[in-house]
Design a protein around this motif. Structure first.
Motif, PDB file in Angstrom:
ATOM      1  N   THR A  28      50.837  42.304  -7.946  1.00  0.00           N
ATOM      2  CA  THR A  28      50.699  42.086  -8.628  1.00  0.00           C
ATOM      3  C   THR A  28      48.703  42.985  -8.787  1.00  0.00           C
ATOM      4  O   THR A  28      48.879  42.606  -7.081  1.00  0.00           O
ATOM      5  N   LEU A  29      47.849  43.388  -8.668  1.00  0.00           N
ATOM      6  CA  LEU A  29      46.763  43.595  -9.041  1.00  0.00           C
ATOM      7  C   LEU A  29      45.657  43.312  -9.969  1.00  0.00           C
ATOM      8  O   LEU A  29      45.446  42.670 -11.026  1.00  0.00           O
ATOM      9  N   THR A  30      44.727  42.253  -9.398  1.00  0.00           N
ATOM     10  CA  THR A  30      43.319  42.049  -9.275  1.00  0.00           C
ATOM     11  C   THR A  30      41.974  42.468  -9.332  1.00  0.00           C
ATOM     12  O   THR A  30      42.251  43.763  -9.004  1.00  0.00           O
ATOM     13  N   GLY A  31      40.807  41.892 -10.092  1.00  0.00           N
ATOM     14  CA  GLY A  31      39.677  43.099  -9.680  1.00  0.00           C
ATOM     15  C   GLY A  31      39.898  44.119 -10.700  1.00  0.00           C
ATOM     16  O   GLY A  31      39.026  44.780 -10.115  1.00  0.00           O
ATOM     17  N   LEU A  32      40.407  44.232 -11.851  1.00  0.00           N
ATOM     18  CA  LEU A  32      40.815  45.628 -12.479  1.00  0.00           C
ATOM     19  C   LEU A  32      39.846  45.261 -13.320  1.00  0.00           C
ATOM     20  O   LEU A  32      39.082  44.532 -13.387  1.00  0.00           O
ATOM     21  N   GLU A  33      39.483  46.731 -14.123  1.00  0.00           N
ATOM     22  CA  GLU A  33      38.230  46.362 -14.649  1.00  0.00           C
ATOM     23  C   GLU A  33      38.581  47.911 -15.892  1.00  0.00           C
ATOM     24  O   GLU A  33      38.535  48.970 -15.020  1.00  0.00           O
ATOM     25  N   THR A  34      38.475  47.863 -16.871  1.00  0.00           N
ATOM     26  CA  THR A  34      38.070  48.786 -17.799  1.00  0.00           C
ATOM     27  C   THR A  34      36.959  49.546 -18.016  1.00  0.00           C
ATOM     28  O   THR A  34      35.607  49.062 -17.537  1.00  0.00           O
ATOM     29  N   ASP A  35      37.119  51.095 -18.306  1.00  0.00           N
ATOM     30  CA  ASP A  35      35.618  51.902 -17.982  1.00  0.00           C
ATOM     31  C   ASP A  35      34.781  52.049 -19.475  1.00  0.00           C
ATOM     32  O   ASP A  35      34.670  50.919 -20.398  1.00  0.00           O
ATOM     33  N   ALA A  36      33.442  52.979 -19.777  1.00  0.00           N
ATOM     34  CA  ALA A  36      32.870  52.529 -20.632  1.00  0.00           C
ATOM     35  C   ALA A  36      33.280  52.733 -21.990  1.00  0.00           C
ATOM     36  O   ALA A  36      32.632  52.352 -22.277  1.00  0.00           O
ATOM     37  N   ASP A  37      34.893  53.459 -21.801  1.00  0.00           N
ATOM     38  CA  ASP A  37      35.456  53.681 -23.217  1.00  0.00           C
ATOM     39  C   ASP A  37      36.689  52.806 -23.734  1.00  0.00           C
ATOM     40  O   ASP A  37      37.063  52.706 -23.900  1.00  0.00           O
TER      41      ASP A  37
END
Length: 570
Positions: free
Chosen positions: A508-517
């Motif tokens: 399980t991976l948390t704290g992910l975030e999409t980039d500017a695109d």
């Protein structure tokens, strides 16, 4: 401008002719859109700013008087070598050392904080010249504090704008009317939100050239103006003092200083002689009537006028014209003018704007009233241009529309308060909220099958793109989990896995975030010895979900068949 700025000399015909010729000479090299009118002043095409841009038609200075002296005919030359005569124009081109340092420091600060503004320090110098003669020739101490306050006239509506006291005399020493203050001539109500600490002493003092210059820079750089373009430059200058003549004068000094300046000692700068209010028919300078010859009383019925008592600064003194009630004086309350719900995602621009209506006690609209909108609360939301306060003048319908709000990254509720500048009227509060960034759709950027052999490493990484209402969803929070099954979203205990920084198994991976695109690229995936089909589920704020299929299978066994023998040739 202060009544104590120095001699109030009037231009003679020769001086006017020379000044006109000076501007004519300067105009040849001025920026596009700048020309010269019949009086020899520089003018700017399309100079009127948009209502949304300027907001307050009394500007930073309350449209106080300013110096109208124009640059010399000859372009400035570098500082003369010691022992040689000064070049023509070098006196006017010289700027007192501390004042010059304040302008350059402010421009440098703005280049970092608002690089898109492209503020030239020469513009601050031009405004400083017409507002206070460079702090009265550089009469400042080493810390930039003016030696004595620089105050404009009482804005009592007699020949000037009518602005009742807004600061209790804290800045200008006048508890009845406001007065422009300091080397950049800010009225107290504007300084209250525009003031800056330019010399890092923990204070915002309009009488300090470092503070005033930085405040002027921020004032000129609001609303996203790019001062390298003539239209935005014109709008910014007019927002400081809404006068075409003021714009022309500032542009003339701007071009003059761009041709070259030099540093001179503090206190040695030249002070202009002529002010914009000297020939103002709205507030003529009274001419005293010669007294009767001693011992010769006036004969009843004669045409000899009686002496006229001089006017007084005290508004209650008989003989002083009584100002007519201003629109601001008639405002009884503020009403919401149909503002819709104010909400936006973090980082987005609010689609709705605040509208406030000023009304009399009878409910009639009041136009030409300054409404101040102030953002309050724990938020980093600002108005377009990065300011937390904006002043807008009501239109003929009594309505003032606040500039567009731009959400920051802090989520939650905040308030925008509308108040009447120059009158104690209960403010009107507007609630607004910033929500977290969300996505409603996730999709892989590739349709390549994700396969791996037991104990191996997947050749391809998972890359997905998030969108919201069809637009890129940037900086949206996400999680990724290798789930047990389509109906059981708990983390699997076998099959593919990620590795943490220590190389340990993580599913399980948390704290992910999409980039500017709107893209999200997951770390590499590995497989244990378990074969089969497994599921990876990705979720984002806002409810977007994507389930990706992963396959772990042994490599296919292959055996090479004997190659057929070649047939003998005939």
């Amino acid at each position: 401008m202060s009544a104590q700025f120095g001699r109030r000399l009037r231009k003679g015909a020769v001086a006017t002719t020379v000044a006109a010729a000076a501007v004519a000479a300067l105009s040849a090299s001025q920026a596009p859109g700048v020309t010269v009118d019949d009086s020899g002043r520089s003018t700017a095409a399309d100079a009127q700013p948009s209502p949304d841009a300027t907001g307050d038609d009394s500007g930073a200075t309350g449209n106080s008087p300013y110096y109208t002296d124009l640059p010399p005919l000859n372009s400035p030359s570098p500082a003369p070598t010691v022992g040689t005569p000064a070049a023509t124009g070098s006196t006017e081109a010289g700027i007192p050392a501390t004042v010059l340092d304040a302008y350059k420091r402010a421009a440098s600060s703005l280049q970092s904080s608002k690089p898109g503004c492209n503020l030239p320090w020469e513009l601050l110098a031009a405004i400083g010249k017409v507002e206070s003669g460079q702090a009265r020739g550089g009469r400042v101490d080493a810390d930039g504090n003016t030696i004595g306050k620089i105050l404009g006239p009482k804005l009592n509506g007699v020949g000037f704008a009518h602005i009742s006291d807004t600061d209790g005399g804290a800045y200008d020493g006048d508890s009845v009317y406001d007065r422009a203050v300091g080397p950049m001539q800010f009225i107290p109500s504007t300084w209250e939100w525009a003031g800056r600490d330019g010399n890092d002493d923990g204070k915002k003092d309009p009488n300090n050239i470092y503070d005033a210059a930085l405040a002027a820079g921020h004032y000129l750089c609001r609303f996203g103006w790019d001062l390298s373009t003539q239209s935005d430059l014109n709008s910014a200058i007019l927002s400081y003092n809404n006068s075409q003549d003021y714009l022309n004068t500032v542009l003339s000094w701007l071009e003059y200083y761009r041709k070259g300046t030099h540093e001179i000692p503090d206190g040695t700068g030249s002070i202009p002689d002529n002010r914009s209010d000297e020939n103002d028919s709205a507030s003529p300078t009274p001419s005293p009537t010669p007294p009767s010859t001693p011992g010769t009383p006036s004969t009843p019925g004669s045409n000899t006028p009686s002496p006229t008592p001089p006017p007084s600064d005290n508004p209650s003194t008989p003989g002083t014209p009584t100002p007519k009630p201003t629109p601001t004086d008639t405002v009884d309350h503020l009403e919401d003018a149909g503002t819709a719900k104010l909400t936006a995602q973090a980082g987005d621009t609010f689609t709705k704007r605040i509208s406030t209506r000023a009304e009399t006690s009878a409910g009639k609209a009041v136009g030409k009233v300054r409404i101040r909108f102030t953002i309050v609360g724990d938020t980093d939301t600002t108005f377009t241009g990065g300011e937390s306060v904006a002043t807008v003048v009501t239109n003929s319908s009594g309505v003032a529309v606040a500039p567009t709000l731009k959400a920051g990254e802090t989520t939650g509720e905040f308030t925008v308060r509308a108040t009447v500048v120059g009158r104690s009227v209960t403010g009107l509060d507007y609630k607004a909220s910033v929500t977290e960034r969300v996505a409603d759709t996730l999709a892989r950027t590739s349709d390549t099958a994700l396969t791996c052999t037991p104990g191996g490493e997947f050749a391809d990484q998972v890359v997905v793109k998030a969108t919201y209402a069809g637009a890129v969803a940037d900086r949206v929070a996400a999680t990724a989990t290798l789930i047990t099954s389509a109906d059981d979203a708990t983390a699997n205990t076998k099959g593919p896995y990620f590795k943490d920084a220590d190389g340990k198994t993580v599913r399980t991976l948390t704290g992910l975030e999409t980039d500017a695109d709107g893209l999200l690229k997951l770390p590499k995936l590995y497989a244990d010895d378990t074969t089969g089909t497994f599921l990876l589920r990705i979720n984002t704020s806002g409810g977007a979900t994507l389930t990706v299929e992963l396959t772990v299978a042994a490599a296919a066994e292959t055996s090479e068949s004997p190659s057929p023998s070649a047939s003998p040739s005939a």
